[in-house]
Design a protein around this motif. Structure first.
Motif, PDB file in Angstrom:
ATOM      1  N   GLN A   1      21.494  37.337  52.838  1.00  0.00           N
ATOM      2  CA  GLN A   1      22.845  37.941  52.980  1.00  0.00           C
ATOM      3  C   GLN A   1      23.400  38.028  51.427  1.00  0.00           C
ATOM      4  OE1 GLN A   1      25.829  35.596  52.721  1.00  0.00           O
ATOM      5  NE2 GLN A   1      26.957  37.465  52.540  1.00  0.00           N
ATOM      6  N   ALA A   2      23.392  37.257  50.798  1.00  0.00           N
ATOM      7  CA  ALA A   2      23.890  37.374  49.369  1.00  0.00           C
ATOM      8  C   ALA A   2      23.172  38.486  48.693  1.00  0.00           C
ATOM      9  CB  ALA A   2      23.659  36.138  48.473  1.00  0.00           C
ATOM     10  N   SER A   3      21.949  38.588  48.826  1.00  0.00           N
ATOM     11  CA  SER A   3      21.044  39.621  48.257  1.00  0.00           C
ATOM     12  C   SER A   3      21.603  41.170  48.914  1.00  0.00           C
ATOM     13  CB  SER A   3      19.561  39.432  48.544  1.00  0.00           C
ATOM     14  OG  SER A   3      18.721  40.547  48.077  1.00  0.00           O
ATOM     15  N   PHE A   4      21.718  41.116  50.407  1.00  0.00           N
ATOM     16  CA  PHE A   4      22.140  42.264  50.786  1.00  0.00           C
ATOM     17  C   PHE A   4      23.583  42.666  50.324  1.00  0.00           C
ATOM     18  CE2 PHE A   4      24.872  43.200  54.286  1.00  0.00           C
ATOM     19  CZ  PHE A   4      24.691  44.529  54.567  1.00  0.00           C
ATOM     20  N   VAL A   5      24.291  41.725  50.205  1.00  0.00           N
ATOM     21  CA  VAL A   5      25.719  42.119  49.575  1.00  0.00           C
ATOM     22  C   VAL A   5      25.555  42.744  48.291  1.00  0.00           C
ATOM     23  CG1 VAL A   5      27.800  41.087  48.714  1.00  0.00           C
ATOM     24  CG2 VAL A   5      26.993  40.394  51.008  1.00  0.00           C
TER      25      VAL A   5
ATOM     26  N   LYS B   1      36.844  53.970  43.188  1.00  0.00           N
ATOM     27  CA  LYS B   1      38.104  52.866  43.600  1.00  0.00           C
ATOM     28  C   LYS B   1      37.880  52.506  45.193  1.00  0.00           C
ATOM     29  CE  LYS B   1      43.145  53.123  44.457  1.00  0.00           C
ATOM     30  NZ  LYS B   1      44.485  53.978  44.576  1.00  0.00           N
ATOM     31  N   ASP B   2      37.172  53.569  46.165  1.00  0.00           N
ATOM     32  CA  ASP B   2      36.712  52.708  47.330  1.00  0.00           C
ATOM     33  C   ASP B   2      35.512  51.872  47.080  1.00  0.00           C
ATOM     34  OD1 ASP B   2      38.427  54.854  48.583  1.00  0.00           O
ATOM     35  OD2 ASP B   2      36.772  56.276  48.683  1.00  0.00           O
ATOM     36  N   LEU B   3      34.835  51.974  46.217  1.00  0.00           N
ATOM     37  CA  LEU B   3      33.902  50.909  45.903  1.00  0.00           C
ATOM     38  C   LEU B   3      34.278  49.720  45.638  1.00  0.00           C
ATOM     39  CD1 LEU B   3      30.907  53.030  44.140  1.00  0.00           C
ATOM     40  CD2 LEU B   3      30.780  52.007  46.598  1.00  0.00           C
ATOM     41  N   ILE B   4      35.501  49.672  44.770  1.00  0.00           N
ATOM     42  CA  ILE B   4      36.063  48.418  44.288  1.00  0.00           C
ATOM     43  C   ILE B   4      36.599  47.887  45.497  1.00  0.00           C
ATOM     44  CG2 ILE B   4      37.801  47.444  43.118  1.00  0.00           C
ATOM     45  CD1 ILE B   4      37.484  49.709  40.776  1.00  0.00           C
ATOM     46  N   THR B   5      37.289  48.717  46.421  1.00  0.00           N
ATOM     47  CA  THR B   5      37.762  48.129  47.736  1.00  0.00           C
ATOM     48  C   THR B   5      36.870  47.274  48.542  1.00  0.00           C
ATOM     49  OG1 THR B   5      39.574  49.669  47.550  1.00  0.00           O
ATOM     50  CG2 THR B   5      39.162  48.612  49.650  1.00  0.00           C
ATOM     51  N   LEU B   6      35.478  48.194  48.603  1.00  0.00           N
ATOM     52  CA  LEU B   6      34.648  47.609  49.589  1.00  0.00           C
ATOM     53  C   LEU B   6      34.056  46.441  48.858  1.00  0.00           C
ATOM     54  CD1 LEU B   6      32.636  50.802  50.408  1.00  0.00           C
ATOM     55  CD2 LEU B   6      34.073  49.416  51.809  1.00  0.00           C
ATOM     56  N   ARG B   7      33.895  46.501  47.572  1.00  0.00           N
ATOM     57  CA  ARG B   7      33.286  45.213  47.000  1.00  0.00           C
ATOM     58  C   ARG B   7      34.199  43.954  47.330  1.00  0.00           C
ATOM     59  NH1 ARG B   7      30.164  42.805  43.466  1.00  0.00           N
ATOM     60  NH2 ARG B   7      30.981  41.405  41.878  1.00  0.00           N
ATOM     61  N   GLN B   8      35.571  44.188  47.244  1.00  0.00           N
ATOM     62  CA  GLN B   8      36.364  43.131  47.272  1.00  0.00           C
ATOM     63  C   GLN B   8      36.272  42.545  48.986  1.00  0.00           C
ATOM     64  OE1 GLN B   8      40.238  44.778  46.252  1.00  0.00           O
ATOM     65  NE2 GLN B   8      39.801  44.516  44.213  1.00  0.00           N
ATOM     66  N   ASN B   9      36.010  43.421  49.787  1.00  0.00           N
ATOM     67  CA  ASN B   9      35.960  43.237  51.079  1.00  0.00           C
ATOM     68  C   ASN B   9      34.684  42.400  51.376  1.00  0.00           C
ATOM     69  OD1 ASN B   9      38.219  44.230  52.099  1.00  0.00           O
ATOM     70  ND2 ASN B   9      37.201  46.363  52.517  1.00  0.00           N
ATOM     71  N   LEU B  10      33.851  42.977  50.715  1.00  0.00           N
ATOM     72  CA  LEU B  10      32.419  42.058  50.836  1.00  0.00           C
ATOM     73  C   LEU B  10      32.464  40.609  49.989  1.00  0.00           C
ATOM     74  CD1 LEU B  10      29.848  44.926  49.649  1.00  0.00           C
ATOM     75  CD2 LEU B  10      30.016  43.742  51.977  1.00  0.00           C
ATOM     76  N   GLU B  11      33.145  40.800  49.198  1.00  0.00           N
ATOM     77  CA  GLU B  11      33.442  39.090  48.697  1.00  0.00           C
ATOM     78  C   GLU B  11      34.067  38.465  49.252  1.00  0.00           C
ATOM     79  OE1 GLU B  11      34.999  39.857  44.690  1.00  0.00           O
ATOM     80  OE2 GLU B  11      33.144  40.588  43.774  1.00  0.00           O
ATOM     81  N   LYS B  12      34.987  38.913  50.021  1.00  0.00           N
ATOM     82  CA  LYS B  12      35.697  38.071  51.195  1.00  0.00           C
ATOM     83  C   LYS B  12      34.839  37.701  52.381  1.00  0.00           C
ATOM     84  CE  LYS B  12      40.301  40.167  50.168  1.00  0.00           C
ATOM     85  NZ  LYS B  12      41.410  40.899  50.685  1.00  0.00           N
ATOM     86  N   LEU B  13      34.282  38.816  52.704  1.00  0.00           N
ATOM     87  CA  LEU B  13      33.239  38.344  53.897  1.00  0.00           C
ATOM     88  C   LEU B  13      32.046  37.284  53.329  1.00  0.00           C
ATOM     89  CD1 LEU B  13      32.418  41.840  55.214  1.00  0.00           C
ATOM     90  CD2 LEU B  13      33.911  39.972  56.439  1.00  0.00           C
TER      91      LEU B  13
ATOM     92  N   GLN C   1      33.779  33.995  53.346  1.00  0.00           N
ATOM     93  CA  GLN C   1      33.673  33.602  54.871  1.00  0.00           C
ATOM     94  C   GLN C   1      32.698  32.980  55.476  1.00  0.00           C
ATOM     95  OE1 GLN C   1      35.562  36.613  56.739  1.00  0.00           O
ATOM     96  NE2 GLN C   1      37.877  36.400  56.156  1.00  0.00           N
ATOM     97  N   LEU C   2      31.379  33.816  54.947  1.00  0.00           N
ATOM     98  CA  LEU C   2      30.075  33.501  55.542  1.00  0.00           C
ATOM     99  C   LEU C   2      29.668  32.158  54.806  1.00  0.00           C
ATOM    100  CD1 LEU C   2      28.342  36.986  55.552  1.00  0.00           C
ATOM    101  CD2 LEU C   2      28.803  35.485  57.431  1.00  0.00           C
ATOM    102  N   ASN C   3      30.009  31.954  53.622  1.00  0.00           N
ATOM    103  CA  ASN C   3      29.379  30.788  52.810  1.00  0.00           C
ATOM    104  C   ASN C   3      30.193  29.634  53.606  1.00  0.00           C
ATOM    105  OD1 ASN C   3      27.696  32.160  51.222  1.00  0.00           O
ATOM    106  ND2 ASN C   3      29.081  32.551  49.655  1.00  0.00           N
ATOM    107  N   THR C   4      31.648  29.897  53.559  1.00  0.00           N
ATOM    108  CA  THR C   4      32.490  28.587  54.308  1.00  0.00           C
ATOM    109  C   THR C   4      31.815  28.218  55.786  1.00  0.00           C
ATOM    110  OG1 THR C   4      34.273  29.542  53.151  1.00  0.00           O
ATOM    111  CG2 THR C   4      34.729  28.083  55.062  1.00  0.00           C
ATOM    112  N   LEU C   5      31.331  29.367  56.412  1.00  0.00           N
ATOM    113  CA  LEU C   5      31.080  29.117  57.955  1.00  0.00           C
ATOM    114  C   LEU C   5      29.643  28.582  57.839  1.00  0.00           C
ATOM    115  CD1 LEU C   5      31.200  29.353  60.791  1.00  0.00           C
ATOM    116  CD2 LEU C   5      29.792  31.851  60.625  1.00  0.00           C
ATOM    117  N   VAL C   6      28.792  28.701  56.704  1.00  0.00           N
ATOM    118  CA  VAL C   6      27.238  28.107  56.622  1.00  0.00           C
ATOM    119  C   VAL C   6      27.662  26.602  56.267  1.00  0.00           C
ATOM    120  CG1 VAL C   6      25.252  28.019  55.490  1.00  0.00           C
ATOM    121  CG2 VAL C   6      26.128  30.080  56.337  1.00  0.00           C
ATOM    122  N   ASP C   7      28.522  26.352  55.293  1.00  0.00           N
ATOM    123  CA  ASP C   7      28.916  25.116  54.685  1.00  0.00           C
ATOM    124  C   ASP C   7      29.282  24.269  55.939  1.00  0.00           C
ATOM    125  OD1 ASP C   7      28.103  25.836  52.264  1.00  0.00           O
ATOM    126  OD2 ASP C   7      30.283  26.178  51.736  1.00  0.00           O
ATOM    127  N   ASN C   8      30.408  24.694  56.985  1.00  0.00           N
ATOM    128  CA  ASN C   8      30.900  24.012  58.144  1.00  0.00           C
ATOM    129  C   ASN C   8      29.786  23.789  58.881  1.00  0.00           C
ATOM    130  OD1 ASN C   8      33.379  24.251  56.842  1.00  0.00           O
ATOM    131  ND2 ASN C   8      33.916  26.127  58.044  1.00  0.00           N
TER     132      ASN C   8
END
Length: 542
Positions: A56-60, A211-223, A226-233
């Motif tokens: 998933q990290a590689s995919f992001v 600008k759109d890519l920056i926004t998408l990247r920020q969204n990807l980083e947030k996701l 969240q994924l990392n937090t979920l896996v840690d939990n």
């Protein structure tokens, strides 16, 4: 209850306890095996989630839509594996959230791919515009290229999909747009104005896409966060479950150990109790049987053995009591018969004693008669000397000993001269008196070791034991002289003897007698009243 039945029931009780213990142990081991299977599933889940998180990290960062679909499939497979276990109650909801996040990532990434595609096309057009040689000469390509180079990856100038998007790139694109606007305003020709408008539009498009890519990247980083937090939990939850599993295993092992000790104690003490009861029963019964049989063996046939119960010892005591009754009756009969038998034995004993005395008297008479007949069998009845049969037997024995021990002996055969005239002139009675007197002379002249035998009629043989021929000749001459000088019977008769003397030279009995007989006849032929021998003295060496 018999001893065999008691042992059977005791063993059945112990087997039932062991069976119950085995069933309980089987259930505990089943639980432990289930826990271990769940632990294996959890371990596989952790490895799968870690692997998926890496994908998933590689995919992001670099992935495409197909990569997002692959990640979703992997997460779904992990979910299907771990939903079979009860150790993670919230795992299904968490994996569903994980998949939802990945779906959002896939959508965002698809948008990023489309934006990057458009960005590539726009960048290509901008680069083509910059590279067009027909552009006005005052078109500052170097300035635009410097801005583009500063805003792009210097290692991959034409692959915007590998760029790191940020605010700096937007500032460079704004500079290019402002430059294009200034060219359009000051353009001296229509071609210059069109180029400036095209450059402005391309730079604005690049600005919007970045600008759109920056926004998408920020969204990807947030996701991603969240994924990392979920896996840690989920990892923490599984660590907690693993801790519970270890504690459960420890409890199971502890319960098995306690149960094993308890069951062993129960079986041990139950066995001791059963054996103690059986041992007490056996000891008491054996003591009663031993005491009772000892009294019976000592002659107390009225004694009874009393053992309660219906086991083998009670049956044996009944048999022994019956035997004692039989022995009591038999003893009475034996005593009665013994009294009668003692009287009969006393009478028979008196008879036997009398018979014994008679037999001893007869035995003594038989011994005396035997000795008498033995002497008669070896002795001449007239002279009291040994007879011919004894002489032959003695010579056989003497020859065997001479051969074995290398001994020697000599023999003398003598005959009374003209004895027939004595019998004819004076009668046989006088002849017998002459023979008796001659026997007395021979006994006095010989040793006890020598054998004197009447060989037949008026012939006598003397065996000189262990005597060489020379000594035998001397003794024979002495005997001849005593006979010639003696006076026989009341008639004062004088007689002479003729004799032959020889020694043993490896002969047989018959050959030895034949040789001495020939010497005796030679003495007769030599004028009688002489001794003829075959002694040959050794010649002196020259």
């Amino acid at each position: 209850m018999s001893i065999r039945r008691r042992l059977f029931l005791s063993l059945s009780f112990i087997l039932i306890i062991l069976l119950a213990f085995g069933i309980y142990m089987h259930n505990l081991y089943q639980t432990l095996a289930q826990h271990m299977e769940d632990a294996s599933v959890i371990s596989l889940t952790l490895r799968s989630l870690q692997h998926t998180q890496i994908d998933q990290a590689s995919f992001v960062k670099y992935g495409k839509a197909d990569d997002a679909n692959s990640c979703c499939r992997e997460i779904t497979e992990v979910k299907n594996e771990i939903t079979h276990t009860t150790l993670l109650p919230g795992i299904e909801a968490q994996t569903n959230s994980y998949i939802a996040y990945l779906e959002q990532l896939k959508i965002v990434r698809i948008q990023m791919v489309e934006s990057e595609k458009y960005l590539n096309e726009t960048s290509s057009a901008l680069m083509a515009l910059i590279s067009d040689e027909t552009q006005p000469p005052n078109f500052d390509r170097a300035y635009i290229l410097s801005k583009l180079v500063d805003g792009m990856n210097t290692e991959n100038r034409y692959q915007l999909s590998n760029r790191q998007y940020g605010v700096e790139q937007l500032a460079y694109l704004n500079d290019i747009s402002a430059y294009a606007e200034s060219i359009r305003r000051t353009a001296s020709t229509s071609e210059m104005a069109e180029t400036a408008i095209m450059l402005f539009n391309l730079s604005r498009d690049l600005y919007d896409v970045n600008k759109d890519l920056i926004t998408l990247r920020q969204n990807l980083e947030k996701l991603t966060l969240q994924l990392n937090t979920l896996v840690d939990n989920m990892t923490n939850d599984m660590d907690s479950v693993m801790l519970d599993l270890r504690q459960t295993n420890e409890r199971v092992v502890y319960q098995i150990k306690n149960l094993y000790i308890t069951m062993f104690s129960i079986i041990f003490f139950a066995s001791i109790f059963i054996l103690a009861q059986l041992s007490a029963r056996i000891n008491n019964s054996l003591k009663s049987l031993t005491d009772g049989t000892k009294r019976i063996s000592e002659g107390d046939y009225n004694s009874n053995i009393i053992i309660d119960g219906n086991d083998e010892f009670a049956t044996l005591s009944t048999s022994i009591n019956s035997m004692a009754e039989t022995l009591r009756n038999a003893h009475f009969s034996i005593v009665t018969y013994n009294n009668q038998l003692e009287k009969m034995v006393d009478a028979k004993t008196m008879e036997l004693l009398q018979t014994k005395d008679d037999l001893e008297h007869l035995n003594r008479k038989l011994v005396q008669e035997k000795e008498k007949y033995v002497i008669l069998a070896m002795t001449d009845a007239l002279t009291g000397l040994k007879n011919r049969a004894f002489l032959i037997s003695y010579l056989d024995q003497a020859i065997n000993e001479a051969k074995r021990y290398h001994h020697t002996f000599s023999i003398m055969l003598l005959d009374i001269d003209f004895f027939k005239h004595v019998n004819d002139q004076y009668g046989h009675h006088t002849g017998d008196e002459v023979l008796k007197s001659l026997a007395e002379i021979l006994n006095k002249a010989c040793r006890q070791a020598d054998i004197i035998a009447r060989y037949g009629g008026e012939e006598f043989i003397i065996v000189f034991a262990s005597t060489p021929l020379e000594s035998a000749i001397v003794t024979a001459e002495r005997i001849r002289e005593k006979v010639s000088a003696a006076h026989f019977t009341a008639l004062d008769l004088h007689i002479t003897i003729s004799a032959g003397v020889t020694t043993y030279r490896g002969d047989t009995t018959s050959s030895l007698i034949e040789r001495v007989d020939a010497l005796q006849y030679k003495a007769k032929d030599s004028g009688r009243n002489c001794i003829i021998h075959d002694f040959e003295p050794e010649s002196d060496p020259v």
